[in-house]
Structures are given as structure tokens and as C-alpha cells.
Write an enzyme that holds these catalytic residues in place. Structure first.
Site: not given
Length: 335
Positions: A23, A75, A105, A144, A206, A230-231
């Protein structure tokens, strides 16, 4: 070692590397950039199942996939099976080729309404949501998750079996529990256990995959079909091509030159301004600029001054100036 392709439903992806949905980060400009630099697929930012918010500016921007390569994966997040089914149908009508369900999340504002990874506590509700969404649309549905709710309740394998029975066509697993949030190190044992037990769909690992060497290690340790980053892609979108190169050639690709980083960053900034408009684009750009400049010489002073600039032209000019100075310093050292 080999980089592999991977299929989700009828879609054969160019490779098995995914940009994780984040997000406020994985907007259309960033997804397009990561795809161009090697990501096989990029999943959209999370869109709420709350119909009342679909017309908001934020939701409309998140659902904007104009010009993106296929397949486009959107998503959705929510806790009500009927609302999630409606959200899936709505996004397919808007051009989504794949629907991804967020049960990973850890954010409090998501979990407080029993969405995201909070759903892992209620396995019957998970089944209801998955079946409802799968039955509502004619496109592949993916999921996910995390490895569980907390370390005493790692029920990722149970959730994976529910997903398999519900018709989910790919499963991404973050190697932390909801309670872990992003603290500590990801664990891959649960992911390996799930991969060993589930053969009907691709399993994607992940969490903490931040280099080509780590990517190879996670693939070898878990046996998964794909990796989700991701990050580690923030300010480092070329990580995808570096991983692909290492998996295919067993050699590390050199880091991009100062000139290439400058070019990638300025193109990224210009796409942000086009997408969000000048006012919001400048503000969205600040965090990306901070990520790109992390670890660079005089990067801290550059970021502090950048945060005071208010126009796209000022940001681009200052970015160009900063990287030209870096190049000059490199040339002097090399002489």
C-alpha cells in the site's frame, strides 16, 4: 540454477519473480518500472471490498492499470464473503485478469476490521471468502497469507489446504506470522512444509528476499515455484534483473551505474507527476527519492533539502544535480 517461468491459470509469466503488493508503494508507475526491470508480475495495491470507497480518488488510482502488460493482478481486502465477491466482480469488470485476496497484511487498521492476516484466526471464514470469490469470477484467484496468526498458531498449512480445496490458483506466503509484523527474520520452514504438501498450484515465497544470493537460498531451501519481493525493491527496482541473471548464470550482475540510476529515477519521477498530478506527485516522489538515495554519498543532506522542494521541476533539477556530482566524484576517484 535456473530461473523458471510460472503459470497462473491461462497466463504464462515471463519468469517466477513477483513484485509484492504494498500500500502506498506499488502504484502503476512503480509496477510498470519493476516489470520493465525484470519482474514477471506485479500485484496492485490493496483495494477495499467496501463499495462505498470504490469511487474515492485513492481507490480509482489504485485500480488504474492503463498501459500495463497482461496479466494485471488486482488485490482485494475485506472480511465479508459477499462483499469480497462483489469487489472481485467489480475489478474484473474494470480489467483485472487475476484477483488476489489479501490475508497477509499485518497493519492494525486492516486487522482491526478482521481483514488481512487477522482472517487467519477464523478458518471457516477463510473458506467462505475463498469459495465466494472463486465462484464469483471467471478469472484465476490467488491468495496472499502469512505463516499463521502468531508463533503458537502457525496454521499456514491448514489455510493452504483450504485454499487448494477452494480453487485458488496460486498461493504467496510471507514467512512471518501476523504477530511478527515485519520484526525479526522471516522463517521459511513453514513455507517449505506447505510446498511439500501442496502440488496443485504454484507456491510463492515472500519475506526478506533482498539479494540474488538470498533468492537462490530461499528457492533451494523451500522448493517453491516463485519468489515475491517487497521492501527490497524500494529504491532498488533492478533487483529483479539481478536475481534473474544470478539464477540463470550463477554469476552476480554488477550494480547499475550512477548514470543509469539517475535515468531510472528521473523517469520514475516524471511518471509519478503524470499519474498523480504535480501536487500529489511531488509528495509521492519524496519517499521514492529517499529510497533511491539511501546509502549514497551525501544522501542524507540531499534528502533533507529535497523534502523542502515543492515543484516537479525543482525535484528533477536537484536530482540531476545530485547525481552529476556523484558521477564527478567517482570520475575523480577513478582517475
Amino acid at each position: 540454477m535456473q530461473g523458471n517461468t510460472l503459470s497462473i491459470g491461462p497466463y504464462r509469466l515471463p519468469n517466477n519473480l513477483f513484485l509484492a503488493p504494498m500500500a502506498g508503494v506499488t502504484d502503476r508507475p512503480f509496477r510498470q518500472l519493476c516489470r520493465r526491470l525484470g519482474a514477471g508480475m506485479a500485484v496492485s495495491e490493496m483495494i477495499t471490498a467496501n463499495k462505498a470507497l470504490w469511487a474515492s480518488k485513492k481507490s480509482l488510482l489504485r485500480a488504474n492499470h492503463a498501459g500495463e502488460p497482461e496479466p494485471r493482478s488486482v488485490q482485494i481486502a475485506g472480511a465479508d464473503p459477499k462483499m469480497m465477491a462483489e469487489a472481485a466482480k467489480h475489478n474484473v469488470d474494470q480489467g483485472a485478469h487475476i484477483i488476489d485476496i489479501n490475508m497477509g497484511c499485518p497493519a492494525k487498521k486492516v486487522c482491526n476490521v478482521m481483514a488481512g492476516s487477522a482472517l487467519l484466526q477464523d478458518e471457516s471464514l477463510v473458506a467462505s471468502i475463498l469459495e465466494s470469490v472463486v465462484n464469483a469470477v471467471d478469472v484465476p484467484v490467488t491468495l496472499k497469507i502469512r505463516t499463521g496468526w502468531d508463533r503458537d498458531n502457525r496454521n499456514g498449512l491448514t489455510i493452504a489446504r483450504i485454499a487448494e480445496q477452494s480453487g485458488i490458483q496460486a498461493l504467496a506466503i510471507h514467512g512471518r506470522t501476523r504477530a511478527d509484523a515485519y520484526k525479526g527474520e522471516a522463517e521459511y520452514d513453514t513455507i517449505a512444509e506447505i510446498k511439500a504438501a501442496i502440488s496443485s498450484m504454484p507456491i510463492i515465497a515472500n519475506g526478506d528476499i533482498d539479494s540474488p544470493l538470498k533468492a537462490a537460498e530461499v528457492l533451494n531451501k523451500t522448493g517453491v515455484d516463485g519468489l515475491m519481493i517487497g521492501r527490497a525493491a524500494q529504491g532498488n527496482p533492478w533487483i529483479f534483473r539481478q536475481i534473474i541473471h544470478y539464477l540463470e548464470h550463477d554469476k552476480l550482475l554488477s550494480s547499475p551505474s550512477v548514470a543509469e540510476i539517475r535515468q531510472i529515477l528521473i523517469e520514475h519521477l516524471e511518471n509519478l507527476y503524470d499519474f498523480y498530478g504535480d501536487f500529489s506527485g511531488v509528495r509521492m516522489a519524496r519517499k521514492h527519492i529517499a529510497w533511491y538515495s539511501k546509502g549514497l554519498r551525501n544522501g542524507n543532506a540531499f534528502r533533507q533539502e529535497m523534502n523542502l522542494l515543492e515543484s516537479p521541476q525543482q525535484q528533477v533539477d536537484f536530482t540531476r544535480q545530485f547525481f552529476e556530482q556523484l558521477q564527478e566524484q567517482q570520475d575523480i576517484q577513478a582517475a
